[in-house]
Design a protein around this motif. Structure first.
Motif, PDB file in Angstrom:
ATOM      1  N   GLN A  13     -19.015 -37.474  64.003  1.00 28.09           N
ATOM      2  CA  GLN A  13     -19.454 -36.690  65.113  1.00 28.09           C
ATOM      3  C   GLN A  13     -18.573 -35.237  65.212  1.00 28.09           C
ATOM      4  OE1 GLN A  13     -22.761 -36.655  66.369  1.00 28.09           O
ATOM      5  NE2 GLN A  13     -22.283 -34.413  66.831  1.00 28.09           N
ATOM      6  N   ALA A  14     -17.513 -35.463  65.094  1.00 27.13           N
ATOM      7  CA  ALA A  14     -16.417 -34.515  65.136  1.00 27.13           C
ATOM      8  C   ALA A  14     -16.590 -33.550  64.006  1.00 27.13           C
ATOM      9  CB  ALA A  14     -14.996 -34.905  65.035  1.00 27.13           C
ATOM     10  N   LEU A  15     -16.951 -33.963  62.891  1.00 29.00           N
ATOM     11  CA  LEU A  15     -17.184 -33.184  61.567  1.00 29.00           C
ATOM     12  C   LEU A  15     -18.678 -32.243  61.733  1.00 29.00           C
ATOM     13  CD1 LEU A  15     -16.020 -35.701  58.895  1.00 29.00           C
ATOM     14  CD2 LEU A  15     -15.059 -33.715  59.453  1.00 29.00           C
ATOM     15  N   VAL A  16     -19.701 -33.111  62.292  1.00 29.06           N
ATOM     16  CA  VAL A  16     -20.772 -32.288  62.538  1.00 29.06           C
ATOM     17  C   VAL A  16     -20.641 -31.095  63.483  1.00 29.06           C
ATOM     18  CG1 VAL A  16     -23.225 -32.544  63.434  1.00 29.06           C
ATOM     19  CG2 VAL A  16     -22.297 -34.376  62.072  1.00 29.06           C
ATOM     20  N   ASP A  17     -19.959 -31.438  64.697  1.00 33.38           N
ATOM     21  CA  ASP A  17     -19.565 -30.426  65.617  1.00 33.38           C
ATOM     22  C   ASP A  17     -18.811 -29.193  64.984  1.00 33.38           C
ATOM     23  OD1 ASP A  17     -20.969 -32.183  67.430  1.00 33.38           O
ATOM     24  OD2 ASP A  17     -18.928 -32.753  68.354  1.00 33.38           O
ATOM     25  N   SER A  18     -17.774 -29.477  64.018  1.00 34.66           N
ATOM     26  CA  SER A  18     -17.261 -28.589  63.403  1.00 34.66           C
ATOM     27  C   SER A  18     -18.252 -27.770  62.468  1.00 34.66           C
ATOM     28  CB  SER A  18     -15.760 -29.268  62.566  1.00 34.66           C
ATOM     29  OG  SER A  18     -15.268 -28.216  61.819  1.00 34.66           O
ATOM     30  N   CYS A  19     -18.873 -28.688  61.734  1.00 31.97           N
ATOM     31  CA  CYS A  19     -20.030 -27.791  60.903  1.00 31.97           C
ATOM     32  C   CYS A  19     -20.888 -26.908  61.670  1.00 31.97           C
ATOM     33  CB  CYS A  19     -20.769 -29.086  60.070  1.00 31.97           C
ATOM     34  SG  CYS A  19     -22.277 -28.373  59.217  1.00 31.97           S
ATOM     35  N   LEU A  20     -21.482 -27.292  62.826  1.00 35.59           N
ATOM     36  CA  LEU A  20     -22.018 -26.411  63.787  1.00 35.59           C
ATOM     37  C   LEU A  20     -21.391 -25.175  64.016  1.00 35.59           C
ATOM     38  CD1 LEU A  20     -23.905 -29.189  65.907  1.00 35.59           C
ATOM     39  CD2 LEU A  20     -25.033 -27.772  64.200  1.00 35.59           C
ATOM     40  N   ALA A  59     -27.174 -31.566  56.565  1.00 35.57           N
ATOM     41  CA  ALA A  59     -28.328 -32.444  56.524  1.00 35.57           C
ATOM     42  C   ALA A  59     -28.371 -33.217  57.921  1.00 35.57           C
ATOM     43  CB  ALA A  59     -28.512 -33.135  55.402  1.00 35.57           C
ATOM     44  N   GLU A  60     -26.880 -33.650  58.317  1.00 31.83           N
ATOM     45  CA  GLU A  60     -26.990 -34.480  59.292  1.00 31.83           C
ATOM     46  C   GLU A  60     -26.994 -33.557  60.539  1.00 31.83           C
ATOM     47  OE1 GLU A  60     -26.231 -37.213  62.448  1.00 31.83           O
ATOM     48  OE2 GLU A  60     -26.787 -37.804  60.218  1.00 31.83           O
ATOM     49  N   ALA A  61     -26.316 -32.407  60.420  1.00 33.03           N
ATOM     50  CA  ALA A  61     -26.550 -31.583  61.589  1.00 33.03           C
ATOM     51  C   ALA A  61     -27.849 -31.115  61.845  1.00 33.03           C
ATOM     52  CB  ALA A  61     -25.780 -30.350  61.369  1.00 33.03           C
ATOM     53  N   ALA A  62     -28.746 -30.907  60.595  1.00 26.47           N
ATOM     54  CA  ALA A  62     -30.199 -30.509  60.671  1.00 26.47           C
ATOM     55  C   ALA A  62     -30.989 -31.639  61.269  1.00 26.47           C
ATOM     56  CB  ALA A  62     -30.750 -30.431  59.346  1.00 26.47           C
ATOM     57  N   LEU A  63     -30.683 -32.980  61.151  1.00 21.62           N
ATOM     58  CA  LEU A  63     -31.199 -34.100  61.466  1.00 21.62           C
ATOM     59  C   LEU A  63     -31.075 -34.296  63.106  1.00 21.62           C
ATOM     60  CD1 LEU A  63     -32.853 -36.919  61.626  1.00 21.62           C
ATOM     61  CD2 LEU A  63     -30.650 -38.128  60.841  1.00 21.62           C
ATOM     62  N   GLN A  64     -29.636 -33.940  63.573  1.00 20.50           N
ATOM     63  CA  GLN A  64     -29.527 -33.957  65.103  1.00 20.50           C
ATOM     64  C   GLN A  64     -30.427 -32.899  65.667  1.00 20.50           C
ATOM     65  OE1 GLN A  64     -25.413 -34.250  66.145  1.00 20.50           O
ATOM     66  NE2 GLN A  64     -25.084 -36.022  64.539  1.00 20.50           N
ATOM     67  N   GLY A  65     -30.503 -31.876  64.883  1.00 21.42           N
ATOM     68  CA  GLY A  65     -31.228 -30.497  65.453  1.00 21.42           C
ATOM     69  C   GLY A  65     -32.628 -30.664  65.664  1.00 21.42           C
ATOM     70  N   ALA A 108     -29.090 -24.741  60.519  1.00 20.74           N
ATOM     71  CA  ALA A 108     -29.175 -25.910  59.562  1.00 20.74           C
ATOM     72  C   ALA A 108     -30.626 -26.453  59.311  1.00 20.74           C
ATOM     73  CB  ALA A 108     -28.332 -27.067  60.341  1.00 20.74           C
ATOM     74  N   MET A 109     -31.305 -26.483  60.284  1.00 17.86           N
ATOM     75  CA  MET A 109     -32.816 -26.806  60.322  1.00 17.86           C
ATOM     76  C   MET A 109     -33.582 -25.954  59.297  1.00 17.86           C
ATOM     77  SD  MET A 109     -33.258 -27.768  64.013  1.00 17.86           S
ATOM     78  CE  MET A 109     -35.060 -27.776  64.280  1.00 17.86           C
ATOM     79  N   PHE A 110     -33.671 -24.407  59.330  1.00 16.73           N
ATOM     80  CA  PHE A 110     -34.524 -23.590  58.891  1.00 16.73           C
ATOM     81  C   PHE A 110     -33.934 -22.761  57.982  1.00 16.73           C
ATOM     82  CE2 PHE A 110     -36.626 -24.597  63.263  1.00 16.73           C
ATOM     83  CZ  PHE A 110     -37.446 -25.225  62.852  1.00 16.73           C
ATOM     84  N   GLU A 111     -32.723 -22.625  57.756  1.00 14.25           N
ATOM     85  CA  GLU A 111     -31.992 -21.439  57.060  1.00 14.25           C
ATOM     86  C   GLU A 111     -31.007 -22.153  56.033  1.00 14.25           C
ATOM     87  OE1 GLU A 111     -30.706 -18.353  59.429  1.00 14.25           O
ATOM     88  OE2 GLU A 111     -32.376 -18.448  60.675  1.00 14.25           O
ATOM     89  N   SER A 112     -30.924 -23.383  55.899  1.00 12.32           N
ATOM     90  CA  SER A 112     -29.738 -23.788  54.853  1.00 12.32           C
ATOM     91  C   SER A 112     -30.332 -23.990  53.907  1.00 12.32           C
ATOM     92  CB  SER A 112     -28.952 -25.109  55.650  1.00 12.32           C
ATOM     93  OG  SER A 112     -30.049 -26.170  55.806  1.00 12.32           O
ATOM     94  N   ALA A 121     -35.164 -40.239  57.383  1.00 16.13           N
ATOM     95  CA  ALA A 121     -34.916 -40.043  58.667  1.00 16.13           C
ATOM     96  C   ALA A 121     -35.155 -38.403  59.060  1.00 16.13           C
ATOM     97  CB  ALA A 121     -33.564 -40.293  58.979  1.00 16.13           C
ATOM     98  N   LEU A 122     -34.864 -37.672  57.972  1.00 17.25           N
ATOM     99  CA  LEU A 122     -34.779 -36.186  58.406  1.00 17.25           C
ATOM    100  C   LEU A 122     -36.475 -35.949  58.456  1.00 17.25           C
ATOM    101  CD1 LEU A 122     -33.365 -33.431  58.631  1.00 17.25           C
ATOM    102  CD2 LEU A 122     -33.325 -33.333  56.333  1.00 17.25           C
ATOM    103  N   ASN A 123     -37.224 -36.182  57.634  1.00 20.29           N
ATOM    104  CA  ASN A 123     -38.676 -35.944  57.530  1.00 20.29           C
ATOM    105  C   ASN A 123     -39.243 -36.473  58.717  1.00 20.29           C
ATOM    106  OD1 ASN A 123     -41.631 -36.896  56.593  1.00 20.29           O
ATOM    107  ND2 ASN A 123     -40.981 -35.593  55.411  1.00 20.29           N
ATOM    108  N   ALA A 124     -38.821 -37.531  59.193  1.00 20.46           N
ATOM    109  CA  ALA A 124     -39.731 -38.135  60.472  1.00 20.46           C
ATOM    110  C   ALA A 124     -39.198 -37.343  61.723  1.00 20.46           C
ATOM    111  CB  ALA A 124     -39.260 -39.655  60.693  1.00 20.46           C
ATOM    112  N   ALA A 125     -37.937 -36.835  61.744  1.00 22.29           N
ATOM    113  CA  ALA A 125     -37.623 -36.049  62.819  1.00 22.29           C
ATOM    114  C   ALA A 125     -38.383 -34.737  63.046  1.00 22.29           C
ATOM    115  CB  ALA A 125     -36.296 -36.040  62.991  1.00 22.29           C
ATOM    116  N   ALA A 126     -38.363 -34.120  61.531  1.00 22.95           N
ATOM    117  CA  ALA A 126     -39.037 -32.924  61.506  1.00 22.95           C
ATOM    118  C   ALA A 126     -40.471 -32.912  61.733  1.00 22.95           C
ATOM    119  CB  ALA A 126     -38.824 -32.248  60.071  1.00 22.95           C
TER     120      ALA A 126
END
Length: 205
Positions: A13-20, A59-65, A108-112, A121-126
């Protein structure tokens, strides 16, 4: 950027936060995996305990988003009931609110360039999040005479395109673009014009 470090067991999660944060500052292609690791306060080698590479991290940042997005959209849709029109307008407003409150996730979701088919998991969330807009459009479309009724997916896609355009051009401050009107007003009036064209709203509403 201030290094935040991480608590034991929370490296991913620390890495995802940094990525965001890096996405917000430089865009999805403007940083390296090593920079994300450095700003999370860990070595680059530590990243590979959780992510195969930079795209995997985004991709993990997008999934959380998408998960946050789906929750926001569902709450807006439910909050607008029992009126189909209020529920539909609420989902459009929720789209803008999400983009405003979560810029890193939004990019991350729409422009990456990360496909929603990258993982189940990403497909299901979207699908869950965007499905709310389709559901709201389908409900509202029942008020249109059958011979003038567009398919719900087309109806939803038009509003999604309008919402995304307002975010990109006027809410996120794209270079060379400005409007004397707030993004919320632009979206509300744009949807109003669209709904009048379909006969859902009277001309003087």
């Amino acid at each position: 950027m201030v290094k935040r470090g991480y608590h034991h067991g929370n490296l991913a999660q620390a890495l995802v936060d940094s990525c965001l944060e890096l996405i917000e500052e430089r865009g999805p292609t403007g940083f390296s995996l090593s920079e994300a690791a450095r700003d999370a306060g860990v070595t680059p080698a530590a990243v590979y305990r959780h992510f195969q590479g930079r795209e995997d991290l985004i991709a993990e940042a997008a999934l959380q988003g998408y998960t946050i997005f789906a929750e926001r959209m569902e709450a807006a849709y439910a909050g607008g009931q029992p009126s189909d029109l209020r529920a539909f307008l609420a989902t459009g407003a929720a789209y803008l609110d999400f983009a405003r409150d979560n810029p890193g996730h939004y990019v991350a979701m729409f422009e990456s360039g990360i496909s929603i088919n990258r993982s189940s998991a990403l497909n299901a969330a979207a699908t869950r999040g965007l499905g709310v807009l389709e559901r709201a459009a389908e409900d509202l479309s029942q008020h249109i005479p059958p011979h003038r009724r567009p398919p719900p997916q087309m109806f939803a896609a038009h509003v999604w395109a309008l919402s995304h355009g307002v975010v990109e051009l006027f809410q996120r401050g794209s270079p060379g673009t400005k409007s004397p009107y707030p993004p919320d007003d632009l979206l509300e009036t744009g949807i109003g014009i669209y709904l009048r064209g379909l006969g859902i709203l009277p001309p003087d509403a």
